[in-house]
Design an enzyme around this catalytic site. Structure first.
Site, PDB file in Angstrom:
ATOM      1  N   ASP A  72       0.960  -1.046   0.091  1.00  0.00           N
ATOM      2  CA  ASP A  72      -0.139  -0.361   0.358  1.00  0.00           C
ATOM      3  C   ASP A  72       0.630   1.437   0.356  1.00  0.00           C
ATOM      4  OD1 ASP A  72       1.136  -0.654   2.597  1.00  0.00           O
ATOM      5  OD2 ASP A  72      -1.107  -1.170   3.528  1.00  0.00           O
ATOM      6  N   ASP A 141      -7.866  -3.881  15.019  1.00  0.00           N
ATOM      7  CA  ASP A 141      -8.647  -4.274  14.334  1.00  0.00           C
ATOM      8  C   ASP A 141      -9.136  -5.195  13.560  1.00  0.00           C
ATOM      9  OD1 ASP A 141      -8.008  -2.800  11.739  1.00  0.00           O
ATOM     10  OD2 ASP A 141      -9.414  -0.926  11.855  1.00  0.00           O
ATOM     11  N   HIS A 143      -7.327  -5.629   9.986  1.00  0.00           N
ATOM     12  CA  HIS A 143      -7.142  -5.198   8.293  1.00  0.00           C
ATOM     13  C   HIS A 143      -5.532  -6.106   8.043  1.00  0.00           C
ATOM     14  CE1 HIS A 143      -5.405  -1.309  10.893  1.00  0.00           C
ATOM     15  NE2 HIS A 143      -4.763  -2.115   9.338  1.00  0.00           N
ATOM     16  N   GLU A 148      -9.610  -2.082   5.888  1.00  0.00           N
ATOM     17  CA  GLU A 148      -9.982  -1.652   6.742  1.00  0.00           C
ATOM     18  C   GLU A 148     -11.389  -2.787   7.049  1.00  0.00           C
ATOM     19  OE1 GLU A 148      -8.707   0.220   8.805  1.00  0.00           O
ATOM     20  OE2 GLU A 148      -8.424   2.305   7.793  1.00  0.00           O
TER      21      GLU A 148
END
Length: 272
Positions: A72, A141, A143, A148
């Site tokens: 990314d 979380d 991801h 996400e």
């Protein structure tokens, strides 16, 4: 799924680096048939990158015939910015190994047409023959890359708006000023990662414990995108003891027994 539990971050890093090095050595890449490696950023892989650089300097492995594709990059952040993932990779890894810069691929968050940049990235991966080994981390979380919670598990490289949790987590890299943190990123999709022939996920620290529990013990769920690894034929997680505190006792002992019987920890820790 294979889960290897190590004592601490240092051993996670060493195990992961030796695992990657072994895969490259086994492939014996050539100029005509290069090894294709998917690379992450963040704090988790830094120790692994340092150990891989050491192995490279020692002449144990070479990256001359390795192609890399990063996961990314932020949208709108100059490549020269110290917190861009271009800067991260060259500072923490590429400057220390013998990789050909032409073989390095990182998404351009400043491309004039971001959608075309994403489409072309997938095309380049395909033209390279696909990813042999994709390495990733886990967000608190759950991801993977910037996929996400709520992301499609079949997603490909695209533009993603970052959640408030991710933006707040990344504040520490931007003078703790939330206004300086980019709000969007270009990211490979969950489907992109899962299309790799093998996947290795790094997970360390108590703050990742809840995510690791969902990755291993929960069902496959788009709210915990790393859980898609359960569906991969060659999925691996290497973690430390701190990341295991939320696992069921039976789950923890199963994977500890398995790695002891198969010699997984000692094999890669002591490989080089």
């Amino acid at each position: 799924m294979r889960v290897v539990i190590t004592p601490d971050y240092e051993s996670v890093s060493k195990w992961a680096a030796h695992f990657v090095a072994n895969k490259i050595l086994e492939a014996n890449p050539t100029p005509e048939h290069k090894f294709v490696l998917g690379c992450p950023t963040g704090s988790s892989p830094i120790g692994m990158y340092r150990e891989l650089a050491r192995l490279n300097k020692a002449g144990i492995i070479s990256f001359k015939n390795v192609i890399t594709f990063n996961m990314d990059e932020y949208v709108g952040l100059p490549e020269s910015h110290p917190e861009s993932y271009h800067s991260f990779m060259w500072t923490n890894f590429f400057n220390d190994i013998d990789i050909d810069p032409k073989n390095v691929h990182i998404l351009n968050g400043n491309a004039p047409d971001l959608l075309e940049e994403c489409r072309n990235y997938e095309k380049m991966i395909e033209e390279a023959g696909g990813i042999d080994l994709f390495i990733g981390g886990i967000g608190p979380d759950g991801h993977i890359a910037f996929n996400e919670p709520g992301s499609s598990l079949s997603s490909k490289t695209r533009i993603k708006t970052l959640t408030t949790n991710t933006i707040q987590a990344n504040c520490r890299f931007f003078d703790n000023d939330i206004n300086k943190v980019p709000k969007q990123a270009l990211t490979v999709g969950v489907g992109t990662v899962m299309s790799a022939r093998e996947v290795l996920i790094l997970c360390n620290g108590h703050q990742k414990a809840h995510a690791l529990k969902h990755a291993i013990e929960g069902g496959v769920n788009h709210m915990w995108t790393v859980s898609a690894l359960q569906m991969h034929e060659h999925g691996n997680i290497v973690c430390d003891e701190d990341a295991c505190v939320d696992l069921q006792v039976s789950t923890y002992h199963y994977f500890k027994d398995k790695q002891r019987i198969e010699g997984l920890l000692e094999h890669y820790i002591d490989m080089f």
